[in-house]
Design a protein around this motif. Structure first.
Motif, PDB file in Angstrom:
ATOM      1  N   LEU A 150      85.335  82.373 105.531  1.00  0.00           N
ATOM      2  CA  LEU A 150      86.390  81.462 105.971  1.00  0.00           C
ATOM      3  C   LEU A 150      87.358  82.157 106.918  1.00  0.00           C
ATOM      4  O   LEU A 150      87.880  81.574 107.846  1.00  0.00           O
ATOM      5  N   GLU A 151      87.584  83.449 106.688  1.00  0.00           N
ATOM      6  CA  GLU A 151      88.492  84.202 107.559  1.00  0.00           C
ATOM      7  C   GLU A 151      87.748  84.839 108.726  1.00  0.00           C
ATOM      8  O   GLU A 151      88.250  85.733 109.375  1.00  0.00           O
ATOM      9  N   GLU A 152      86.527  84.418 108.943  1.00  0.00           N
ATOM     10  CA  GLU A 152      85.694  85.038 109.975  1.00  0.00           C
ATOM     11  C   GLU A 152      85.226  84.002 110.981  1.00  0.00           C
ATOM     12  O   GLU A 152      84.163  84.150 111.566  1.00  0.00           O
ATOM     13  N   SER A 153      85.958  82.934 111.142  1.00  0.00           N
ATOM     14  CA  SER A 153      85.428  81.845 111.957  1.00  0.00           C
ATOM     15  C   SER A 153      85.546  82.150 113.452  1.00  0.00           C
ATOM     16  O   SER A 153      86.283  83.045 113.871  1.00  0.00           O
ATOM     17  N   LEU A 203      86.179  75.630 115.922  1.00  0.00           N
ATOM     18  CA  LEU A 203      87.531  75.109 115.709  1.00  0.00           C
ATOM     19  C   LEU A 203      87.508  73.585 115.759  1.00  0.00           C
ATOM     20  O   LEU A 203      86.672  72.991 116.444  1.00  0.00           O
ATOM     21  N   TYR A 243      92.394  71.954 117.845  1.00  0.00           N
ATOM     22  CA  TYR A 243      92.662  73.382 117.985  1.00  0.00           C
ATOM     23  C   TYR A 243      91.877  73.979 119.153  1.00  0.00           C
ATOM     24  O   TYR A 243      92.324  74.924 119.791  1.00  0.00           O
ATOM     25  N   TYR A 280      93.344  76.181 122.133  1.00  0.00           N
ATOM     26  CA  TYR A 280      92.710  77.442 122.555  1.00  0.00           C
ATOM     27  C   TYR A 280      92.365  77.389 124.049  1.00  0.00           C
ATOM     28  O   TYR A 280      92.604  78.342 124.803  1.00  0.00           O
ATOM     29  N   LEU A 290      86.446  92.612 126.238  1.00  0.00           N
ATOM     30  CA  LEU A 290      87.217  91.906 127.260  1.00  0.00           C
ATOM     31  C   LEU A 290      87.235  92.715 128.545  1.00  0.00           C
ATOM     32  O   LEU A 290      87.380  93.933 128.512  1.00  0.00           O
ATOM     33  N   ILE A 326      93.046  77.628 113.730  1.00  0.00           N
ATOM     34  CA  ILE A 326      93.202  78.897 114.452  1.00  0.00           C
ATOM     35  C   ILE A 326      93.507  80.048 113.487  1.00  0.00           C
ATOM     36  O   ILE A 326      93.082  81.172 113.707  1.00  0.00           O
ATOM     37  N   SER A 371      92.170  80.689 110.847  1.00  0.00           N
ATOM     38  CA  SER A 371      90.970  81.206 110.173  1.00  0.00           C
ATOM     39  C   SER A 371      90.079  82.004 111.117  1.00  0.00           C
ATOM     40  O   SER A 371      88.994  82.426 110.728  1.00  0.00           O
ATOM     41  N   LEU A 372      90.520  82.199 112.330  1.00  0.00           N
ATOM     42  CA  LEU A 372      89.701  82.948 113.296  1.00  0.00           C
ATOM     43  C   LEU A 372      89.514  84.399 112.851  1.00  0.00           C
ATOM     44  O   LEU A 372      90.370  84.960 112.160  1.00  0.00           O
ATOM     45  N   ARG A 373      88.396  84.959 113.266  1.00  0.00           N
ATOM     46  CA  ARG A 373      88.143  86.363 112.974  1.00  0.00           C
ATOM     47  C   ARG A 373      89.197  87.215 113.670  1.00  0.00           C
ATOM     48  O   ARG A 373      89.782  86.799 114.670  1.00  0.00           O
ATOM     49  N   ASP A 391      89.281  89.753 115.652  1.00  0.00           N
ATOM     50  CA  ASP A 391      89.230  90.069 117.081  1.00  0.00           C
ATOM     51  C   ASP A 391      89.593  88.852 117.935  1.00  0.00           C
ATOM     52  O   ASP A 391      90.233  88.972 118.980  1.00  0.00           O
ATOM     53  N   TYR A 392      89.191  87.672 117.468  1.00  0.00           N
ATOM     54  CA  TYR A 392      89.555  86.455 118.207  1.00  0.00           C
ATOM     55  C   TYR A 392      91.057  86.175 118.086  1.00  0.00           C
ATOM     56  O   TYR A 392      91.691  85.739 119.040  1.00  0.00           O
ATOM     57  N   ASP A 435      92.755  88.413 120.442  1.00  0.00           N
ATOM     58  CA  ASP A 435      92.628  87.946 121.823  1.00  0.00           C
ATOM     59  C   ASP A 435      93.555  86.755 122.069  1.00  0.00           C
ATOM     60  O   ASP A 435      94.134  86.620 123.149  1.00  0.00           O
ATOM     61  N   TYR A 436      93.702  85.921 121.053  1.00  0.00           N
ATOM     62  CA  TYR A 436      94.631  84.786 121.177  1.00  0.00           C
ATOM     63  C   TYR A 436      96.062  85.307 121.386  1.00  0.00           C
ATOM     64  O   TYR A 436      96.788  84.824 122.255  1.00  0.00           O
ATOM     65  N   LEU A 459      96.827  88.137 122.583  1.00  0.00           N
ATOM     66  CA  LEU A 459      96.872  88.745 123.921  1.00  0.00           C
ATOM     67  C   LEU A 459      97.091  87.673 124.993  1.00  0.00           C
ATOM     68  O   LEU A 459      97.844  87.886 125.951  1.00  0.00           O
TER      69      LEU A 459
END
Lengths: 301, 110
Positions: free
Chosen positions: A42-45, A50, A54, A58, A180, B35, B37-39, B41-42, B45-46, B48
């Motif tokens: 869940l914390e790795e999405s 999204l 959302y 983004y 990046l 948002i 729940s993003l990993r 690194d993402y 980047d957000y 950033l």
């Protein structure tokens, strides 16, 4: 009534069914815990899963960052994370939605610029920001016109949508962090347009007289984000942008005309000025109606 | 070995297999996530991206609103976490500087 010894004896006759019961019960408990109570990840999405609102946030952030740093490679790698089928279209459509909802003009502008840049066009520089941009400029109260069907058949576009629901048990792909590109601030240059053609048209399918703008690059592809100024009367002015009606093409824009009013159209970053634009009277099977104008601009080779 | 002992041993094996299948072989795949729940690194980047925009517009309120979507207690907490990850992942110094600038503007370490 059974004695203890008799019960044991009867249970022994049941064979190993109790072991099957145990394994089924154990599997059920294990699956329930791992899928429902404490699922992994869940914390790795990832950005592409999204929720659509959302994703919009983004996407707008990517566009704003591109607006700030001019780093197209970085913006492209970020956009790729969202896995949109047609990135330029999605960006332009989002810009249109923002303006239609009276949202942030700068954000819409940034989205249109990135859409344009992804199509290989050099976006125009940021104009002085007005407080709001109408989707179709309504200039003055219009005299009575014969109602007619919709002017242009919308081009159907395929978009994907995420099916409702919160979780689906399917194998998960492993993703590695995306490196990046190095940040390199750069100024955004302006690639001007030239006037290709402009003409008054009589199209009974148009409900109201409009000025239609078609901006294309040298490959003939529509260019979104091109600012058009329309002036009339005593220093009255509106501006609008191509690409805000992506269903008509990314390089399309229009503004409604009032019969009897003379307009001047300017492409401020290209030095193009077209004056004496006025709705002409037309006649046809449907009777008399007001004509429109079409203006074609393109980027030179 | 009694029947109950065997029953519980097989039960535990079943639970183990269920967990293995549910966590490793066929884990839950999420859709419609948020948002926060993003990993990591993402998320970084957000942050950033926010820092890149802040570098240009200097609008701290805007930046804080965007950082609030990360669900941390404070915007500064989001920045600190992003900075830690960025340092660990060896981001370019120009990117680190952008993050540090925004962090400093939020009152954090520079």
């Amino acid at each position: 009534m059974l004695l203890w010894g008799e019960e044991i004896s009867m249970n022994s006759d049941r064979g190993n069914w109790y072991l099957l019961t145990a394994i089924v019960l154990g599997l059920s408990l294990g699956l329930f815990y791992s899928w429902a109570i404490s699922p992994t990840g869940l914390e790795e999405s990832h950005p592409h899963i999204l929720r659509s609102d959302y994703k919009d946030v983004y996407r707008a952030m990517i566009a704003s960052a591109y607006d700030a740093n001019g780093d197209l490679a970085r913006a492209q790698s970020r956009m790729a994370l969202l896995k949109d089928e047609d990135e330029a279209y999605v960006l332009a459509a989002q810009a249109q939605r923002i303006l239609a909802e009276g949202g942030d003009y700068k954000e819409a502008r940034a989205l249109a610029n990135l859409s344009s840049a992804l199509l290989g066009n050099v976006p125009v520089a940021d104009p002085p920001a007005p407080t709001e941009i109408p989707l179709t400029s309504t200039l003055e109260p219009s005299p009575t016109l014969t109602a007619s069907p919709s002017p242009l058949p919308p081009t159907p576009r395929t978009t994907t949508s995420t099916p409702p629901g919160t979780a689906v048990a399917t194998p998960t792909a492993t993703t590695t962090p995306t490196p990046l590109p190095t940040f390199t601030p750069s100024a955004t240059p302006i690639l001007p347009f030239i006037l290709k053609d402009h003409e008054a048209i009589c199209d009974p399918a148009l409900d109201v007289p409009v000025i239609q703008i078609y901006a294309t690059n040298k490959k003939g592809e529509g260019v979104p984000g091109v600012e058009v100024l329309v002036k009339w009367g005593d220093n009255e002015m509106e501006n609008f942008f191509t690409g805000l009606k992506p269903e008509f093409g990314l390089g399309y824009a229009d503004a409604e005309m009032t019969p009897g009013v003379t307009y001047t159209i300017e492409f401020s970053h290209s030095g193009i000025t077209i004056s004496e634009i006025e709705a002409q009277e037309c006649s046809g099977e449907a009777g008399e109606y007001w004509g429109s104008w079409q203006i074609f601009v393109t980027q030179p080779d | 070995m009694t029947r109950w002992t065997r029953f519980f041993i097989v039960l535990i094996v079943g639970i183990g297999l269920g967990l293995l299948y549910g966590w490793v072989v066929n884990p839950v795949e999420y859709v419609n996530t948020t948002i926060d729940s993003l990993r990591e690194d993402y998320k970084t980047d957000y942050v950033l991206m926010v820092a890149e925009v802040y570098h240009t517009n200097q609008d701290l309120e805007w930046a804080m609103n965007r950082l609030a979507l990360l669900g941390d207690e404070t915007s500064q907490a989001s920045l600190e976490a992003a900075l830690d990850f960025a340092v660990q992942a060896e981001y370019a110094s120009s990117d680190l500087n952008l993050l540090k600038d925004l962090n400093a503007a939020l009152g954090g370490r520079n």
